[in-house]
Motif scaffolding. Sequence first.
Motif, PDB file in Angstrom:
ATOM      1  N   TYR A  61     -16.737  23.665 -13.988  1.00  0.00           N
ATOM      2  CA  TYR A  61     -17.624  23.025 -14.827  1.00  0.00           C
ATOM      3  C   TYR A  61     -17.345  23.256 -16.132  1.00  0.00           C
ATOM      4  O   TYR A  61     -17.433  24.286 -16.659  1.00  0.00           O
ATOM      5  CB  TYR A  61     -19.032  23.294 -14.141  1.00  0.00           C
ATOM      6  CG  TYR A  61     -20.240  22.784 -15.119  1.00  0.00           C
ATOM      7  CD1 TYR A  61     -20.241  21.300 -15.235  1.00  0.00           C
ATOM      8  CD2 TYR A  61     -21.529  23.374 -15.350  1.00  0.00           C
ATOM      9  CE1 TYR A  61     -21.257  20.958 -15.831  1.00  0.00           C
ATOM     10  CE2 TYR A  61     -22.578  22.913 -16.065  1.00  0.00           C
ATOM     11  CZ  TYR A  61     -22.309  21.657 -16.229  1.00  0.00           C
ATOM     12  OH  TYR A  61     -23.362  20.892 -16.944  1.00  0.00           O
ATOM     13  N   MET A  62     -17.197  22.027 -16.892  1.00  0.00           N
ATOM     14  CA  MET A  62     -17.405  22.066 -18.490  1.00  0.00           C
ATOM     15  C   MET A  62     -18.642  21.608 -18.974  1.00  0.00           C
ATOM     16  O   MET A  62     -18.487  20.335 -19.064  1.00  0.00           O
ATOM     17  CB  MET A  62     -15.979  21.368 -18.814  1.00  0.00           C
ATOM     18  CG  MET A  62     -14.588  21.748 -18.030  1.00  0.00           C
ATOM     19  SD  MET A  62     -13.177  20.953 -18.659  1.00  0.00           S
ATOM     20  CE  MET A  62     -12.724  21.630 -20.360  1.00  0.00           C
ATOM     21  N   GLU A  63     -19.510  22.348 -19.228  1.00  0.00           N
ATOM     22  CA  GLU A  63     -20.833  21.910 -19.648  1.00  0.00           C
ATOM     23  C   GLU A  63     -20.763  21.122 -20.837  1.00  0.00           C
ATOM     24  O   GLU A  63     -21.263  19.932 -20.985  1.00  0.00           O
ATOM     25  CB  GLU A  63     -21.898  23.071 -19.830  1.00  0.00           C
ATOM     26  CG  GLU A  63     -23.072  22.657 -19.990  1.00  0.00           C
ATOM     27  CD  GLU A  63     -24.047  24.005 -20.170  1.00  0.00           C
ATOM     28  OE1 GLU A  63     -24.800  24.144 -19.099  1.00  0.00           O
ATOM     29  OE2 GLU A  63     -24.291  24.439 -21.335  1.00  0.00           O
ATOM     30  N   ASN A  64     -20.067  21.505 -21.874  1.00  0.00           N
ATOM     31  CA  ASN A  64     -20.112  20.786 -23.261  1.00  0.00           C
ATOM     32  C   ASN A  64     -19.488  19.431 -23.129  1.00  0.00           C
ATOM     33  O   ASN A  64     -19.810  18.679 -23.865  1.00  0.00           O
ATOM     34  CB  ASN A  64     -19.533  21.764 -24.127  1.00  0.00           C
ATOM     35  CG  ASN A  64     -20.360  22.905 -24.760  1.00  0.00           C
ATOM     36  OD1 ASN A  64     -21.476  22.904 -24.461  1.00  0.00           O
ATOM     37  ND2 ASN A  64     -19.852  23.827 -25.361  1.00  0.00           N
ATOM     38  N   ASP A  65     -18.488  19.452 -22.273  1.00  0.00           N
ATOM     39  CA  ASP A  65     -17.494  18.128 -22.053  1.00  0.00           C
ATOM     40  C   ASP A  65     -18.332  17.386 -21.006  1.00  0.00           C
ATOM     41  O   ASP A  65     -17.918  16.278 -20.727  1.00  0.00           O
ATOM     42  CB  ASP A  65     -16.181  18.437 -21.639  1.00  0.00           C
ATOM     43  CG  ASP A  65     -15.550  19.182 -22.923  1.00  0.00           C
ATOM     44  OD1 ASP A  65     -15.882  18.730 -24.103  1.00  0.00           O
ATOM     45  OD2 ASP A  65     -14.922  20.163 -22.670  1.00  0.00           O
TER      46      ASP A  65
END
Length: 312
Positions: A61-65
Amino acid sequence: LDFITIQNEVEQLLQYRELTPRLEEALGKFSRRDSAEVIQPVRTTVPLQKHSGFLGVMPTYMENDGVLCTKFVCFYKREEGSTLPATKATVMLLDPEYGNVKAVMDGEVITGMRTAAVSAISAKLLMRPEAEVLTILGSGLQALSHYNVFTEMFSFKEIRVWSRTRQSAEGFCRSVSGPVTVCASVEEAVRGADAIVTVTRCTEPVLFGQWVKPGAHVAAVGACRPNWRELDDVLMKEAVVYTDSREGAMAESGDIILSGAEVFAELGDVINGVKPAHRDKTTVFKSLGMGVEDAVSAQLVFDQWKAKASLP
Ligand SMILES: NC(=O)C1=CN([C@@H]2O[C@H](COP(=O)(O)OP(=O)(O)OC[C@H]3O[C@@H](n4cnc5c(N)ncnc54)[C@H](O)[C@@H]3O)[C@@H](O)[C@H]2O)C=CC1
Ligand SMILES: O=C(O)C1=NCCCC1
């Protein structure tokens, strides 16, 4: 847009030119260990004993992206002479807000290209700039993707290929263009080489430190189980060892665990400027493969696919 399947198109949609900088950025993000940037546990591995293989599940998971992804990859030891692939992968992109599947895509090209591109990033950072000779050990899918990206990014004067059978090494050389020669032994292939890529399915060391030129860079891609080896203890102990993920390496890399070699840094630490790149020394980049690499690759495929289909 609810759900799409992207299968054969992946090859047309993914280019090293766009993929490599995204991977470099992702490696840096991973090594910062900021959970808003990347959450990527060490992959879960389920043995498929009856078939001499493993299922690896690789969520990220890449929250900012806004990227949520998982890869399912089966990888096998395979019998000598088997023509079946060593790995088979499927990548799934999900919507992080609602949890619905946005896309399912074939993982073969993604796995081939992202692994090779990360090895090329390791060479960009750790190989001597005057490098002239590249050696590839193995002649399968990863050998080809490594050949493609290494020849796209660097100008080697000579490329040597060794494989278990001369026939497969010759077949590989016929399938590519450029200054490629077949070598009869690993020793002949690696003596004097400036960069060495190991992309075999072997489970015992195939590359021995006594043959490796001081200052050479090794990208070691196979041997992704804690009891599998590609490199011997001499090389592992003499070289400065870099990896993609410390946790991954300590859980999965036989070359690191069994040799007792110290991991000096992650590639992301070098990218972030927190650890030096020892170009003057013999270096090993031990690649295990990371979910974040699949996530950024799959997102790139998805973006390109949407742009091609002119979707919002
Ligand atoms: N680090 C990473 O991110 C990834 C690592 N891999 C690993 O990379 C390796 C290569 O993968 P592919 O090219 O897809 O496999 P492949 O099956 O297409 O090619 C494997 C090559 O290894 C050779 N080989 C098989 N057994 C051998 C032995 N005992 N000694 C020497 N050579 C041997 C085969 O002749 C062939 O040339 C595998 O170990 C695979 O698990 C694969 C994907 C990602
Ligand atoms: O990262 C991957 O994908 C793989 N890593 C090691 C073994 C096969 C697939």
